[in-house]
Design an enzyme around this catalytic site. Structure first.
Site, PDB file in Angstrom:
ATOM      1  N   TYR A  33     -37.782  30.639  86.393  1.00 22.84           N
ATOM      2  CA  TYR A  33     -36.527  29.894  86.408  1.00 22.84           C
ATOM      3  C   TYR A  33     -36.226  29.292  85.044  1.00 22.84           C
ATOM      4  CZ  TYR A  33     -38.820  25.241  86.586  1.00 22.84           C
ATOM      5  OH  TYR A  33     -39.541  24.099  86.297  1.00 22.84           O
ATOM      6  N   ARG A  52     -36.636  32.522  76.341  1.00 20.70           N
ATOM      7  CA  ARG A  52     -37.815  32.133  77.140  1.00 20.70           C
ATOM      8  C   ARG A  52     -37.795  32.825  78.506  1.00 20.70           C
ATOM      9  NH1 ARG A  52     -38.858  25.927  78.155  1.00 20.70           N
ATOM     10  NH2 ARG A  52     -37.075  26.201  79.532  1.00 20.70           N
ATOM     11  N   ARG A 101     -44.468  41.182 103.761  1.00 18.40           N
ATOM     12  CA  ARG A 101     -45.302  40.336 102.901  1.00 18.40           C
ATOM     13  C   ARG A 101     -46.495  41.147 102.410  1.00 18.40           C
ATOM     14  NH1 ARG A 101     -49.708  36.791 103.743  1.00 18.40           N
ATOM     15  NH2 ARG A 101     -49.745  35.052 102.272  1.00 18.40           N
ATOM     16  N   LYS A 150     -42.543  30.100  82.868  1.00 17.67           N
ATOM     17  CA  LYS A 150     -41.814  29.092  83.650  1.00 17.67           C
ATOM     18  C   LYS A 150     -41.609  29.594  85.080  1.00 17.67           C
ATOM     19  CE  LYS A 150     -37.967  25.857  83.010  1.00 17.67           C
ATOM     20  NZ  LYS A 150     -38.687  24.629  83.245  1.00 17.67           N
ATOM     21  N   GLU A 182     -48.951  17.822  79.207  1.00 22.30           N
ATOM     22  CA  GLU A 182     -47.509  17.538  79.179  1.00 22.30           C
ATOM     23  C   GLU A 182     -47.154  16.691  80.394  1.00 22.30           C
ATOM     24  OE1 GLU A 182     -45.327  21.290  79.577  1.00 22.30           O
ATOM     25  OE2 GLU A 182     -46.942  22.079  80.810  1.00 22.30           O
ATOM     26  N   LEU A 206     -45.743  24.380  78.811  1.00 27.76           N
ATOM     27  CA  LEU A 206     -44.485  25.125  78.702  1.00 27.76           C
ATOM     28  C   LEU A 206     -43.941  24.955  77.287  1.00 27.76           C
ATOM     29  CD1 LEU A 206     -42.427  26.783  80.434  1.00 27.76           C
ATOM     30  CD2 LEU A 206     -41.028  24.728  80.356  1.00 27.76           C
TER      31      LEU A 206
HETATM   32  N1  PDD Z   1     -38.527  21.371  83.213  1.00 27.59           N
HETATM   33  N2  PDD Z   1     -42.870  21.186  80.562  1.00 27.59           N
HETATM   34  C1  PDD Z   1     -42.649  21.479  81.856  1.00 27.59           C
HETATM   35  C2  PDD Z   1     -43.825  21.620  82.757  1.00 27.59           C
HETATM   36  C3  PDD Z   1     -41.332  21.647  82.330  1.00 27.59           C
HETATM   37  O1  PDD Z   1     -41.125  21.944  83.619  1.00 27.59           O
HETATM   38  C4  PDD Z   1     -40.243  21.474  81.435  1.00 27.59           C
HETATM   39  C5  PDD Z   1     -38.821  21.666  81.879  1.00 27.59           C
HETATM   40  C6  PDD Z   1     -40.521  21.160  80.088  1.00 27.59           C
HETATM   41  C7  PDD Z   1     -39.428  20.994  79.067  1.00 27.59           C
HETATM   42  O2  PDD Z   1     -38.837  22.233  78.775  1.00 27.59           O
HETATM   43  P1  PDD Z   1     -37.335  22.325  78.265  1.00 27.59           P
HETATM   44  O3  PDD Z   1     -37.221  21.438  77.067  1.00 27.59           O
HETATM   45  O4  PDD Z   1     -37.164  23.743  77.909  1.00 27.59           O
HETATM   46  O5  PDD Z   1     -36.470  21.873  79.403  1.00 27.59           O
HETATM   47  C8  PDD Z   1     -41.847  21.033  79.689  1.00 27.59           C
HETATM   48  C9  PDD Z   1     -37.203  21.599  83.722  1.00 27.59           C
HETATM   49  C10 PDD Z   1     -36.165  20.759  83.065  1.00 27.59           C
HETATM   50  C11 PDD Z   1     -37.234  21.470  85.242  1.00 27.59           C
HETATM   51  O6  PDD Z   1     -38.186  21.953  85.816  1.00 27.59           O
HETATM   52  O7  PDD Z   1     -36.302  20.923  85.830  1.00 27.59           O
END
Ligand code: PDD
Length: 286
Positions: A33, A52, A101, A150, A182, A206
């Protein structure tokens, strides 16, 4: 207002949108996503998010059901149809619905990937949270090892967020081998003696699109940046702390595990980076 969403080629009212119960995104979190923000009806850093997304799909051997030009057109159409001014667009690509499945992936020639997008409203530029900063807890990082992809396997981050909420905090910082990886849905930073410190890229975090932009702007503004891991103790002794994400931009952190960071109010560097990021992103939105 009933939103118009996008499902596998169709724009539909959200109440009529359906996916199969055999969809592997639903059964196995076999899906990737992106969340892209929108300001003034324009998309922030589409290029970064689409690169990405393609990398996430390629790491999992998924074949994109759309070209990136088509994807941009879908984002724009959804903004128009939903009259979206400020907020974001959620996009999910799943390995499709093989009609049963099975742990083995289906042949992509026989089962095309599924694609879903929807918009959401959210104040991004003027936000009370940004002015006040957030409190975080630390918790063990028990996610899988390929956090650079992601995927929609978000149960652990969601569990961690709930542990934070139970303690009256907004979020959790994940810790592995004694070092912060993170936040649950954002990248984590500290500032000490004017140097911005954040974990280096690898499979364990990420590769945030906001992170890349923030670090670029920091260097351009002659700020010192160090990409290395740090401990919770080091963070608690820092002058400032903050997190970055597409929907949070740069968000100050004012307390970690009950310890006040700096003076307990958002720090100057975090605030400055947020200002620069917002300004630059509005300028380059498409
Ligand atoms: N999340 N680390 C993780 C684990 C994340 O899920 C996200 C983003 C980030 C920051 O990535 P970016 O700057 O590309 O948004 C870092 C999104 C916003 C979400 O899951 O809603």
């Amino acid at each position: 207002m009933t939103r118009t969403v996008y499902v596998n080629g169709d724009y539909l009212p959200e109440t009529e949108a359906k996916v199969s119960i055999f969809d592997r995104g639903f059964l196995m979190a076999d899906a990737v996503y992106e969340v892209t923000s929108v300001i003034g009806g324009k998309i922030i850093d589409f290029a970064g998010h689409s690169v990405r997304l393609q990398r996430s799909m390629s790491e999992l051997e998924m074949v994109s059901p759309v070209t990136m030009d088509e994807l941009l057109a879908i984002h724009r159409e959804l903004i128009t149809k939903n009259d979206l001014d400020e907020g974001g667009i959620y996009l999910q690509i799943t390995r499709g619905a093989p009609g049963d499945r099975d742990f083995a992936w289906p042949d992509p020639e026989e089962v095309p990937c599924g694609i879903v997008l929807f918009t959401f409203n959210k104040p991004l530029v003027d936000s009370k949270v940004m002015d006040e900063g957030i409190k975080v807890i630390s918790i063990a990082d028990e996610r899988w090892g390929r956090r650079d992809i992601k995927t929609t396997q978000l149960l652990y981050p969601s569990f961690a967020k709930m542990q934070a909420k139970k303690k009256g905090c907004a979020d959790a910082w994940l810790v592995e081998d004694g070092l912060v990886t993170e936040g649950t849905a954002n990248n984590a930073y500290i500032v000490k003696d004017g140097t911005i410190i954040t974990r280096q890229l690898g499979n364990d975090i990420l590769h945030g699109i906001t992170r890349a932009a923030i670090l670029r702007f920091a260097v351009e503004a002659q700020m010192k940046v160090e990409e290395r891991p740090f401990t919770i103790e080091e963070a608690q002794q820092a002058d400032e702390a903050f997190v970055t994400s597409a929907t949070g931009f740069a968000q100050p952190v004012i307390e970690i595990d009950g310890a006040t960071i700096g003076t307990g109010v958002p720090g100057d560097i975090s605030k400055r980076l947020r200002e620069i990021y917002t300004e630059e992103m509005i300028k380059t939105a498409i």
